[in-house]
Design a protein around this motif. Structure first.
Motif, PDB file in Angstrom:
ATOM      1  N   UNK A   1     -10.511  26.669  51.431  1.00 10.35           N
ATOM      2  CA  UNK A   1     -10.871  28.021  51.445  1.00 10.35           C
ATOM      3  C   UNK A   1      -9.902  28.979  50.749  1.00 10.35           C
TER       4      UNK A   1
ATOM      5  N   UNK B   1     -11.645  29.358  45.375  1.00 10.38           N
ATOM      6  CA  UNK B   1     -11.876  28.046  46.084  1.00 10.38           C
ATOM      7  C   UNK B   1     -12.034  26.580  45.692  1.00 10.38           C
ATOM      8  N   UNK B   2     -11.871  25.914  46.445  1.00  9.78           N
ATOM      9  CA  UNK B   2     -12.524  24.262  45.766  1.00  9.78           C
ATOM     10  C   UNK B   2     -13.150  23.873  46.758  1.00  9.78           C
TER      11      UNK B   2
ATOM     12  N   UNK C   1     -20.392  41.468  55.071  1.00  2.59           N
ATOM     13  CA  UNK C   1     -18.809  41.180  55.667  1.00  2.59           C
ATOM     14  C   UNK C   1     -18.734  39.650  55.448  1.00  2.59           C
ATOM     15  N   UNK C   2     -19.976  38.607  55.551  1.00  9.33           N
ATOM     16  CA  UNK C   2     -19.705  37.308  55.641  1.00  9.33           C
ATOM     17  C   UNK C   2     -19.460  36.398  54.191  1.00  9.33           C
TER      18      UNK C   2
ATOM     19  N   UNK D   1     -18.059  38.476  51.567  1.00 11.30           N
ATOM     20  CA  UNK D   1     -17.185  39.071  51.011  1.00 11.30           C
ATOM     21  C   UNK D   1     -15.928  38.413  50.183  1.00 11.30           C
TER      22      UNK D   1
ATOM     23  N   UNK E   1     -16.400  35.025  49.657  1.00  9.00           N
ATOM     24  CA  UNK E   1     -17.224  33.723  49.003  1.00  9.00           C
ATOM     25  C   UNK E   1     -18.038  34.029  47.750  1.00  9.00           C
TER      26      UNK E   1
ATOM     27  N   UNK F   1     -15.427  28.498  42.350  1.00 10.51           N
ATOM     28  CA  UNK F   1     -15.145  27.132  43.017  1.00 10.51           C
ATOM     29  C   UNK F   1     -15.073  26.005  41.964  1.00 10.51           C
TER      30      UNK F   1
END
Lengths: 246, 246
Positions: A11, A56-57, A122-123, A125, A127, A238
């Motif tokens: 993350x 991200x990865x 908000x969840x 934000x 990603x 990602x």
């Protein structure tokens, strides 16, 4: 000595990118710290490439050499218990001593996630990139076709890049809309610095009607970063998969 | 003075819960800090209830009184620009001066998210409870039926609770499996301290075959926390919606 190939997820939210730096927290630093705990010695790692801050990865790959005789599943467990919770080892393989995580890459897949919604989420934000404009996927698909194949991608590369050769081959681009989520998939033999994010920024401009699909060949032709659109933010990107022969 | 009703989402990951505490970062503290910035004065807020450390909210509600004459959409913008990015105001309504976010609650909906996967998932780690065991949803549904209606939920309430009356009514429980994701929905007139998390912990034990659906009435009967299963962790829980008349 055994050469170990490791596939990890991370993350990117709380990292200043993959590669070691003087001051900030990086993925490589945490991995080498975990390896030092296990070996009581410094172990050098080699990754398939860097990722930027907040990127991200799902499937980054690195290798290292170890004098320890630990079975593959033992490595997964040992590394996961030594790593912080925002890095997870998904797979460990023992490879030939000439395998190299960077030089042997055949192709890479990147994904980019967009949230087409004006409402603060908000969840999502960290990603997904929130892009609250009406977009047309079929126009973006028409534009994306112009990226396929082998091109000089200088216009889609950060001017900060120090790579001489800016020619890359893109094998596949897919754009999927699922409700208010938009997913881009890019598969290619290699990607320049910020290349995926500049392609996404430009495709979103096309989807919104600010540019036409036919602009893409003209932008490629210019070989000048200033002709492409702005770089989409890192937190939607990602590194999804790195492919090797075998 | 105008009474303002606010519906907010928050990512509970970096909060020690909703309610103000001496030392730690809380949602209420951040909200009252944002209101102080806007009013240049202390403003007291009243929420529908607390949430614990790491618990999320999609639709928490609070109210406050303001001497400022700002239209509802103006409040949304002003608050969102004053709040940190892990709290988002979704909606602002002007309400009667006798509306109370806590006393007027008619029912609440909580959701609980479980990831049925043994593999480390760095992206879900703060948002779902990882439970890598085989579960049977229909057995859990049979067990959940026993929670419906009005019961004394002492056995499903943290022993730390200071509420005298432990009788609550649950209107609805739904359990959905979608691939390796499991979603619980609970709607009721009110929930005791840790009640949803203890019900989820117990239902997962049933789903795994460690308890039978018929155990639920027996556990309720005992009125003793020690008979129920362990409390599921906070980071899978979401205060989803608070319902009022009108």
């Amino acid at each position: 000595m055994e050469r170990i190939k490791c596939t990890i997820s991370y993350d990117g939210t709380n990292f200043s990118g993959y590669q070691m730096q003087q001051k900030d927290r990086t993925v490589q630093f945490e991995i080498e710290r975990a390896l030092r705990k296990i070996h009581k010695d410094d172990i050098r790692t080699h990754a398939s490439g860097r990722t930027d801050a907040r990127v991200h990865a799902y499937g980054q790959v690195f290798h290292f050499d170890s004098p320890l005789a630990i079975p593959a599943l033992g490595w997964v467990a040992a590394l996961n218990s030594a790593l912080p919770e925002d890095i997870a080892v998904r797979r460990v393989e023992k490879v030939h001593s000439h395998f190299h995580a960077r030089y042997d890459v055949v192709s890479k897949e990147y994904r980019y996630k967009v949230l087409l919604n004006g409402r603060d989420n908000v969840f999502a934000r960290n990603y997904m990139y929130r892009y609250p404009y009406r977009i047309d996927v079929s126009t973006m698909e028409a534009a994306a076709k112009h990226f396929l194949g082998t091109h000089d991608f200088t216009s889609f590369c950060s001017a900060k890049s120090d790579k001489e050769n800016k020619v890359r081959t893109i094998h596949e681009i897919e754009i999927q809309q699922n409700g208010d989520e938009l997913l881009f998939r890019f598969v290619g033999n290699g990607f320049l610095y910020n290349m995926v994010r500049i392609m996404v920024g430009t495709l979103l401009d096309v989807g919104q009607g600010r540019r036409a699909p036919a602009d893409i060949p003209a932008i490629l032709e210019k070989r000048d970063r200033r002709y492409a659109s702005k770089t989409a933010p890192g937190h939607g990107l990602y590194l999804w998969q790195v492919n090797y022969n075998n």
